[in-house]
Design a protein around this motif. Structure first.
Motif, short mmCIF file in Angstrom:
data_model
loop_
_atom_site.label_atom_id
_atom_site.label_comp_id
_atom_site.label_asym_id
_atom_site.label_seq_id
_atom_site.Cartn_x
_atom_site.Cartn_y
_atom_site.Cartn_z
N LEU A 313 -76.82 57.97 -16.36
CA LEU A 313 -76.96 57.65 -14.94
C LEU A 313 -75.75 58.17 -14.18
CD1 LEU A 313 -78.52 56.17 -12.67
CD2 LEU A 313 -77.16 54.14 -13.20
N ALA A 314 -74.57 57.99 -14.76
CA ALA A 314 -73.33 58.42 -14.10
C ALA A 314 -73.21 59.94 -14.05
CB ALA A 314 -72.13 57.83 -14.82
N GLY A 315 -73.53 60.59 -15.16
CA GLY A 315 -73.27 62.01 -15.26
C GLY A 315 -74.39 62.92 -14.81
N ARG A 316 -75.62 62.45 -14.87
CA ARG A 316 -76.74 63.29 -14.48
C ARG A 316 -77.10 63.12 -13.02
NH1 ARG A 316 -82.30 61.92 -14.01
NH2 ARG A 316 -83.70 63.71 -14.19
N ASP A 317 -77.44 61.93 -12.62
CA ASP A 317 -78.01 61.71 -11.30
C ASP A 317 -77.02 61.90 -10.17
OD1 ASP A 317 -80.06 60.99 -12.98
OD2 ASP A 317 -80.72 59.32 -11.76
N THR A 318 -75.80 61.40 -10.32
CA THR A 318 -74.83 61.48 -9.23
C THR A 318 -74.40 62.92 -8.97
OG1 THR A 318 -73.04 60.97 -10.78
CG2 THR A 318 -73.97 59.13 -9.54
N VAL A 319 -74.14 63.67 -10.05
CA VAL A 319 -73.71 65.07 -9.88
C VAL A 319 -74.84 65.91 -9.30
CG1 VAL A 319 -72.95 67.14 -11.08
CG2 VAL A 319 -71.95 64.93 -11.67
N GLY A 451 -60.44 50.16 -5.83
CA GLY A 451 -59.90 49.01 -6.54
C GLY A 451 -60.14 49.13 -8.04
N LEU A 452 -60.43 47.99 -8.69
CA LEU A 452 -60.58 47.97 -10.14
C LEU A 452 -61.83 48.69 -10.62
CD1 LEU A 452 -59.44 44.30 -10.90
CD2 LEU A 452 -58.17 46.41 -11.28
N ARG A 453 -62.84 48.81 -9.76
CA ARG A 453 -64.07 49.49 -10.17
C ARG A 453 -64.10 50.95 -9.71
NH1 ARG A 453 -68.74 47.27 -12.44
NH2 ARG A 453 -68.71 45.02 -12.69
N LEU A 454 -62.95 51.53 -9.44
CA LEU A 454 -62.90 52.95 -9.09
C LEU A 454 -63.59 53.77 -10.18
CD1 LEU A 454 -61.64 55.09 -7.12
CD2 LEU A 454 -59.74 55.22 -8.73
N CYS A 455 -64.41 54.72 -9.77
CA CYS A 455 -65.23 55.51 -10.69
C CYS A 455 -64.38 56.18 -11.77
CB CYS A 455 -66.01 56.57 -9.92
SG CYS A 455 -66.97 57.68 -10.95
N LEU A 456 -64.67 55.87 -13.03
CA LEU A 456 -63.90 56.42 -14.14
C LEU A 456 -64.19 57.90 -14.35
CD1 LEU A 456 -64.37 53.50 -16.69
CD2 LEU A 456 -62.37 53.96 -15.26
N GLY A 457 -65.39 58.31 -14.00
CA GLY A 457 -65.77 59.71 -14.21
C GLY A 457 -65.55 60.59 -13.00
N LYS A 458 -64.74 60.13 -12.06
CA LYS A 458 -64.51 60.87 -10.82
C LYS A 458 -64.07 62.31 -11.07
CE LYS A 458 -61.36 60.85 -6.84
NZ LYS A 458 -60.27 60.11 -6.16
N GLU A 459 -63.04 62.50 -11.88
CA GLU A 459 -62.51 63.84 -12.12
C GLU A 459 -63.50 64.72 -12.86
OE1 GLU A 459 -59.89 65.03 -10.70
OE2 GLU A 459 -59.52 63.08 -9.79
N MET A 460 -64.26 64.12 -13.79
CA MET A 460 -65.27 64.89 -14.51
C MET A 460 -66.38 65.34 -13.57
SD MET A 460 -64.18 65.03 -17.65
CE MET A 460 -62.55 65.07 -16.91
N ALA A 461 -66.78 64.45 -12.66
CA ALA A 461 -67.83 64.78 -11.70
C ALA A 461 -67.38 65.90 -10.76
CB ALA A 461 -68.22 63.54 -10.90
#
Length: 514
Positions: A313-319, A451-461
């Motif tokens: 969900l994080a890596g396919r749909d958002t990108v 905050g604490l829920r900042l997207c962990l995959g931001k740089e990868m995306a």
């Protein structure tokens, strides 16, 4: 309606031929069923009354009757209109017990100041539970902390970035570019579908060490991808119903959309289990993919399934969503496309390819253009939390425990109070100072949360988004094909998806003027 005498006689005959204990059992079961239905009816009435389902305010009536659709193509545009005209930039959909805000102070309060009082909540987890299970996007507390810690340890390593860079560039050179070269000569291509296939293949390689080959030139149909899209759409529709009892009853009796959702989830489960099985078969101690790293600490198969789905969900749909919006905007703003190409020639060199992750970081205008695109068209248009204890937001909005609180990045990108009078214009330069990219306050621009829920995959995306964009822009001229729309129209889903895809015509740059 009264029974005819003959019919009544026939019924009596039937009962006289049935043993008394069977008749008694049947009567007891009928009585129990009546009690259950009566109780459900009472609960529904009580629940709807408590949620002010019959609220007569203009906003609730517009939502209930969908009269907003006369003036707006998308629900998010109607919400934006309401938020733009709200003095506090906060509105209420009473019938949904939902408070929606575009106020940066409120967003910071929810995501940072009082983070512990605004979890995803049990209600939200229940809505997405069949689809996402206990994945990181659908949990709080220890389950969330564990997944965040594990992912952070891996995603922050330079080695994992190099691993991602190699995968993405291989997919671009050996699959994406050859595919587009084969689809020239006035072919109309749905780039949204292409981007979904590309990001799915890349994410599976990066996260699981497996290759589904969805971007082959034969365009193989992925039943999993179709099921994934359907599950996302139907799960999102659950959140839009006026009462959760509606979808819960449909699920109880396996009817309509809930039946389709369960069928889609079963297909998703099959693939997720196969991914885990294949990874165990191949071994995972010496592999770089994320799943291998999680499997060294997790043995629960169901939990691993949920982690797999969250990765996708994080890596396919958002990108894919971000790429679709980006190329739609570039097609309408050729001056931005030209500026990106000029910068690339200056930093990388003409007719030279990207060689490393660090080169991307020097492309400040490209970075600004991607951020500006997501300001106007964020992949996740809104994000909801639930208020744990009674509270008051910084703008004075009073919240009762259990209230759903939604912050709306899509609307926030269209507020002149945040971005100025030109907020509706696509202007990458608003992110630059003397040619250098400068990020904005994350609570003013919560596209990656904060905050604490900042997207962990931001740089990868961003790595994937910029690599694909740069490679395609330097190689091809991409032009929109009919139908043309002034603004995109979105399908229901957890991420923003163009209803009609992104139809384009592609021509290689060196031949476009021949």
């Amino acid at each position: 309606m009264e029974l005819e005498p003959l019919a009544m006689f026939s019924v009596m005959q039937i009962f006289t031929k049935v043993p008394f204990d069977t008749v008694l059992f049947s009567l007891i079961m009928i009585t129990i069923l009546i009690v259950i239905l009566t109780t459900l009816s009472y609960l529904i009435s009580s629940f709807l009354s408590r949620m002010n389902i019959f609220c007569s305010c203009e906003t609730c009536q517009a939502y209930l009757t969908s009269s907003w659709s006369k003036d707006f193509d998308n629900l998010c545009d109607w919400y934006t209109h309401l938020l733009q005209n709200s003095p506090t930039k906060t509105i209420h959909i009473h019938m949904l017990r939902n408070t929606i805000t575009a106020n940066p102070d409120n967003v910071e309060y929810m995501l940072k100041t009082r983070f512990e009082n605004y979890p995803k909540g049990k209600n939200f987890s229940m809505i997405l539970g069949d689809f996402l299970g206990r994945g990181i996007f659908n949990v709080d507390g220890e389950l969330w902390s564990f997944q965040k810690k594990m992912a952070s340890l891996e995603l922050n390593k330079s080695s994992i970035r190099s691993f991602a860079f190699d995968i993405i560039n291989y997919e671009i050179k050996h699959r994406l570019v050859p595919l587009l070269l084969s689809k020239q000569d006035n072919h109309v291509l749905d780039m949204q579908d292409v981007f979904k296939r590309f990001s799915f293949d890349s994410m599976c390689k990066f996260s699981f060490g497996l290759d589904p080959m969805c971007l082959e030139q034969s365009f193989p149909i992925s039943h999993f991808a179709m099921s994934f899209d359907l599950a996302s759409k139907l799960s999102a529709e659950r959140a839009m119903t006026v009462s959760p009892l509606v979808w819960k009853l449909k699920r109880l009796f396996n009817l309509g959309s809930e039946k389709r959702l369960q069928e889609a989830v079963r297909m998703i489960d099959i693939l997720a289990k196969e991914v885990i099985r294949q990874r165990r078969k191949m071994g995972f101690c010496d592999h770089k993919d994320l799943l291998s790293r999680f499997m060294s600490s997790v043995n629960d198969e169901a939990y691993l399934r949920d982690i797999v789905i969250s990765f996708l969900l994080a890596g396919r749909d958002t990108v894919a969503s971000a790429l679709t919006s980006f190329f739609w905007l570039l097609a309408k703003h050729p001056e931005v496309e030209s500026a990106i190409l000029i910068e690339a020639d200056q930093v990388i060199g003409e007719d030279k390819d990207l060689t490393c992750f660090e080169e991307l970081q020097q492309l400040h205008y490209l970075q600004a253009a991607t951020y500006e695109s997501m300001r106007l068209y964020p992949p996740v248009q809104f994000n909801s939390k639930f208020c744990l204890q009674d509270d008051i937001l910084p703008d004075g909005t009073s919240l009762k425990s259990g209230t759903r609180v939604t912050y709306h990045p899509y609307a926030m990108g269209r507020l002149k109070e945040i971005w100025g009078q030109d907020c509706l214009e696509f202007k990458p330069q608003r992110w630059l100072k003397d040619g250098i990219f400068y990020p904005q306050n994350p609570f003013k621009y919560p596209v990656f949360q904060g905050g604490l829920r900042l997207c962990l995959g931001k740089e990868m995306a961003l790595l994937e988004l910029k690599s694909v964009a740069l490679s395609l822009l330097r190689k091809f001229h991409i032009q929109l094909a009919p139908p043309f729309y002034k603004t995109p129209r979105f399908s229901p889903g957890l991420t923003a998806t163009f209803s009609y895809g992104l139809p384009v015509k592609v021509r290689e740059r060196r031949t476009e003027n021949l």
